[in-house]
Enzyme design. Structure first.
Site, short mmCIF file in Angstrom:
data_model
loop_
_atom_site.label_atom_id
_atom_site.label_comp_id
_atom_site.label_asym_id
_atom_site.label_seq_id
_atom_site.Cartn_x
_atom_site.Cartn_y
_atom_site.Cartn_z
N THR A 60 44.04 121.92 106.12
CA THR A 60 43.42 121.20 104.92
C THR A 60 44.94 121.18 103.87
O THR A 60 44.41 120.33 102.92
CB THR A 60 42.94 122.32 104.27
N SER A 96 43.35 123.17 112.01
CA SER A 96 43.11 124.67 113.35
C SER A 96 42.62 125.39 114.51
O SER A 96 43.02 125.93 115.32
CB SER A 96 43.54 125.80 112.52
N THR A 150 42.21 127.13 107.45
CA THR A 150 42.04 127.75 107.36
C THR A 150 40.40 128.48 108.73
O THR A 150 40.43 129.89 108.51
CB THR A 150 41.05 128.04 105.89
N ASP A 151 40.34 127.37 109.59
CA ASP A 151 38.73 128.26 110.70
C ASP A 151 39.51 128.74 111.26
O ASP A 151 38.64 129.35 110.99
CB ASP A 151 39.12 126.31 111.04
#
Length: 326
Positions: free
Chosen positions: A11, A54, A86-87
């Site tokens: 992101t 990610s 961030t996943d």
């Protein structure tokens, strides 16, 4: 004093496109968008790595980044910053921490709001991450996650919200510190464990570790044949480490063939070892051969177990590693 910056994607690197946003911004673009970065007086060695979401990252890609980070600090960098989506950040940062054997800080960060939105958080997170990576007070803390001006130990941090910019938290310990006026303020520390051996190239390909989240009325039918295809299993049990009575013998049979680690699905707190004794309790499962995951959440436990198996660890070594790190 140089800080190496590796940009992976996610992101923080998104740009506008028809129908949504996609990874378009490189490391140099990200650095250029950070107000006040020049004021830190920290030269950056900027490098693009794998510009992918990610969710597409692999263990091998993360370990490759750790290798590059190790080369950077060996070459004189005071610390390293890695930006990514961030996943999976809680898992990648934990994997990096397991094998990071340097005193210099290895700092992971990212963003929850992409640059096309009002108030993107990527620039602020990157500024704080660079400040931490350059600060001598952050040495010998292992891998860190810096987000929303909070400094977290990778071994304790979790992603706790799907959209909030304050998504990263350490439920059991709280953050190690904060970034205040671009200055890291460390208020706590966590014990650092000796680094594990890095799995050899290709070693992970043959190591699969499943994760099973226990649910209401779970009889384990979905686990049939698992030991034939998986080399390990992590169980996310109820509460302090419980499962339905019907599931207990299924897990015991699996534990006789492959390492099975018991964790909690709650998101905080430890698995107990000797409080409850009914069938399916933590004591019963321990007697059946399951290993106690302690404070490790299920995703961390899977990362640790797969890493250990890829380095040839036997059951005793695996049990000792979880006893020390959980």
């Amino acid at each position: 004093m140089t800080v190496a910056f590796f940009a992976l994607g996610g992101t923080i690197s998104m740009a506008g496109a028809d129908g949504g946003v996609v990874t378009r911004l490189g490391a140099a673009d990200l650095v250029a968008a950070v107000p006040g970065l020049a004021g830190l007086g920290v030269p950056l060695d900027v490098r693009d790595v794998d510009a992918v979401p990610s969710g597409n990252l692999t263990f091998d890609q993360v370990l490759d980044v750790v290798d590059r980070a190790r080369d950077a600090v060996a070459g004189g960098a005071a610390g390293v910053v890695v930006s990514q989506g961030t996943d999976t950040l809680e898992e990648t940062a934990f994997l990096a921490d397991l094998v990071w054997d340097r005193p210099e800080p290895l700092v992971f960060t990212g963003a929850m709001r992409n640059p096309t939105l009002a108030g993107p958080d990527g620039p602020a997170n990157l500024l704080a991450a660079v400040a931490v990576a350059a600060d001598r007070a952050a040495r010998d803390l292992g891998t860190l996650v810096v987000f929303a001006d909070e400094i977290h130990a990778a071994r304790r941090v979790r992603k706790t919200h799907s959209t909030s910019t304050a998504t990263f938290a350490s439920p059991d310990t709280g953050p190690l510190g904060h970034v205040v006026e671009r200055t890291p303020r460390l208020l706590a520390s966590v014990p650092r464990h000796p680094a594990l051996a890095r799995p050899a190239p290709g070693a992970l390909a043959g190591v699969r570790v499943a994760l099973h989240t226990v649910t209401l009325d779970d009889d384990g039918s979905g686990l049939a044949g698992l030991a034939d295809t998986q080399q390990g299993l992590v169980v996310a049990g109820f509460g302090v480490g419980h499962v339905p009575a019907a599931l207990a013998p299924v897990l015991g049979a699996l534990a006789a063939r492959i390492p099975v680690v018991l964790t909690s699905r709650t998101g905080a707190g430890a698995v107990l070892s000797a409080t409850y004794s009914a069938v399916g309790s933590e004591s019963d499962l321990a007697r059946r051969g399951l290993l106690n995951g302690g404070f490790l959440h299920p995703y961390q436990a899977r990362v640790l177990l797969r890493t250990l198996l890829a380095t040839g660890a036997d059951r005793d070594r695996i049990a000792a590693a979880f006893a020390a790190r959980g």
